[in-house]
Motif scaffolding. Structure first.
Motif, PDB file in Angstrom:
ATOM      1  N   TRP A   9     -28.798  -6.614 -10.478  1.00  0.00           N
ATOM      2  CA  TRP A   9     -29.107  -6.677 -11.903  1.00  0.00           C
ATOM      3  C   TRP A   9     -30.215  -5.690 -12.281  1.00  0.00           C
ATOM      4  O   TRP A   9     -30.225  -5.142 -13.381  1.00  0.00           O
ATOM      5  N   ARG A  10     -31.121  -5.438 -11.355  1.00  0.00           N
ATOM      6  CA  ARG A  10     -32.221  -4.525 -11.632  1.00  0.00           C
ATOM      7  C   ARG A  10     -31.782  -3.069 -11.598  1.00  0.00           C
ATOM      8  O   ARG A  10     -32.238  -2.259 -12.414  1.00  0.00           O
ATOM      9  N   THR A  11     -30.883  -2.730 -10.677  1.00  0.00           N
ATOM     10  CA  THR A  11     -30.518  -1.324 -10.470  1.00  0.00           C
ATOM     11  C   THR A  11     -29.125  -0.961 -10.967  1.00  0.00           C
ATOM     12  O   THR A  11     -28.841   0.219 -11.201  1.00  0.00           O
ATOM     13  N   GLY A  12     -28.244  -1.955 -11.094  1.00  0.00           N
ATOM     14  CA  GLY A  12     -26.861  -1.673 -11.427  1.00  0.00           C
ATOM     15  C   GLY A  12     -26.063  -1.120 -10.263  1.00  0.00           C
ATOM     16  O   GLY A  12     -24.895  -0.723 -10.426  1.00  0.00           O
ATOM     17  N   ASP A  13     -26.654  -1.085  -9.074  1.00  0.00           N
ATOM     18  CA  ASP A  13     -26.010  -0.532  -7.888  1.00  0.00           C
ATOM     19  C   ASP A  13     -25.140  -1.601  -7.233  1.00  0.00           C
ATOM     20  O   ASP A  13     -25.651  -2.572  -6.672  1.00  0.00           O
ATOM     21  N   ARG A  14     -23.826  -1.425  -7.279  1.00  0.00           N
ATOM     22  CA  ARG A  14     -22.917  -2.404  -6.689  1.00  0.00           C
ATOM     23  C   ARG A  14     -23.025  -2.459  -5.171  1.00  0.00           C
ATOM     24  O   ARG A  14     -22.605  -3.431  -4.553  1.00  0.00           O
ATOM     25  N   GLY A  15     -23.586  -1.416  -4.573  1.00  0.00           N
ATOM     26  CA  GLY A  15     -23.790  -1.413  -3.135  1.00  0.00           C
ATOM     27  C   GLY A  15     -24.789  -2.457  -2.667  1.00  0.00           C
ATOM     28  O   GLY A  15     -24.894  -2.713  -1.461  1.00  0.00           O
ATOM     29  N   CYS A  16     -25.493  -3.068  -3.604  1.00  0.00           N
ATOM     30  CA  CYS A  16     -26.436  -4.149  -3.253  1.00  0.00           C
ATOM     31  C   CYS A  16     -25.709  -5.445  -2.900  1.00  0.00           C
ATOM     32  O   CYS A  16     -26.307  -6.347  -2.303  1.00  0.00           O
ATOM     33  N   LEU A  17     -24.450  -5.544  -3.293  1.00  0.00           N
ATOM     34  CA  LEU A  17     -23.722  -6.811  -3.170  1.00  0.00           C
ATOM     35  C   LEU A  17     -22.940  -6.865  -1.858  1.00  0.00           C
ATOM     36  O   LEU A  17     -21.970  -6.133  -1.668  1.00  0.00           O
TER      37      LEU A  17
END
Length: 264
Positions: free
Chosen positions: A203-211
């Protein structure tokens, strides 16, 4: 002689488990009544004139044997994740379920990597794995079972167990699989970082790679996770075998295991 070390948490409803199990027991007394009734009903349907009967008093103390029915998610307790859990395909082919996996993956020499210094919410990196491996003096062999020791199992039974842990990075997972490792275990709720940590970063970065990066890597390379191990502090770094066979239930995305180490 060998010493057996139980590497499994107790399967139970716990503050550490957001999923829930349900159990229902047909007890000794009611079981005797129900079984006798079923026998009479079956016999009557086949032979209405058959005088033979079975009564609860025909059992010792009018008590039969119990029957437990359990409703249990596959991802409760100590369990393995099968490739189909990560996605519908793996390495360009339909992903395999627990009943389709080779048995030799689940009984093999183990190596414990000490990652207890990693902070809650942190990624376990390739460098972390390599440094911990060097400290053991062990050279990885294909099909070794690698156990990631974070110490998080000491929080079992508390809500913090679910949220206060490090997690494997995609890169560290990839590095281990490139060494021929098929089974990687960890003593945390999940293999990746805690859910709340991944979501906040996304949610903070918008980076889907976090998931779920380590999980989703399992779509590219077939490997198995063991989640919710325990008692890794009772193991040496090397010199033990790990047994963690899944149940042979058709099509499951995960299976409960009684993970045990056999220490020389």
């Amino acid at each position: 002689m060998q010493r057996l070390v139980d590497l499994s948490v107790l399967v139970e409803n716990s503050p550490s488990e957001p999923l829930k199990m349900q159990t229902e027991r047909l007890d000794h007394i009611q079981g005797a009544k129900q079984f006798c009734h079923e026998v009479e009903t079956r016999n009557s349907a086949k032979q209405p004139t058959d005088p033979r009967r079975l009564y609860p008093d025909d059992f010792p103390d009018a008590a039969f044997i119990t029957l437990d029915t359990v409703t249990l998610p596959t991802h409760m307790g100590t369990h393995i994740d099968a490739p189909i859990h990560y996605g519908p395909e793996c390495e360009g082919k339909p992903a395999r379920s627990v009943d389709e996996l080779p048995l030799e993956w689940f009984f093999a020499p183990g190596v414990r990597l000490d990652l207890r210094h990693k902070a809650a919410g942190a990624f376990i990196t390739v460098e972390d794995i390599q440094v911990a491996l060097d400290a053991t003096g062990h050279k990885l062999q294909p099909l070794d079972i690698v156990l990631i020791w974070t110490g998080t199992d000491k929080l079992w039974g508390k809500r913090e167990y679910f949220s206060h842990a490090p997690g494997m990075s995609r890169e560290a997972t990839e590095w281990l699989t490139q060494q021929g490792i098929k089974v990687i275990g960890i003593d945390t709720y999940g293999f990746d970082r805690p859910f709340v940590t991944m979501l906040e970063d996304f949610w903070r970065t918008g980076d889907r790679g976090c998931l779920w990066p380590a999980h989703f890597y399992g779509r590219e390379c077939e490997y198995i996770q063991i989640e919710r191990l325990a008692n890794l502090d009772q193991l040496p770094d090397t010199g033990f075998q790990v047994s963690c066979f899944p149940l042979k239930v058709k099509g499951l995305d995960a299976s409960w295991v009684r993970a045990v180490a056999m220490v020389d």
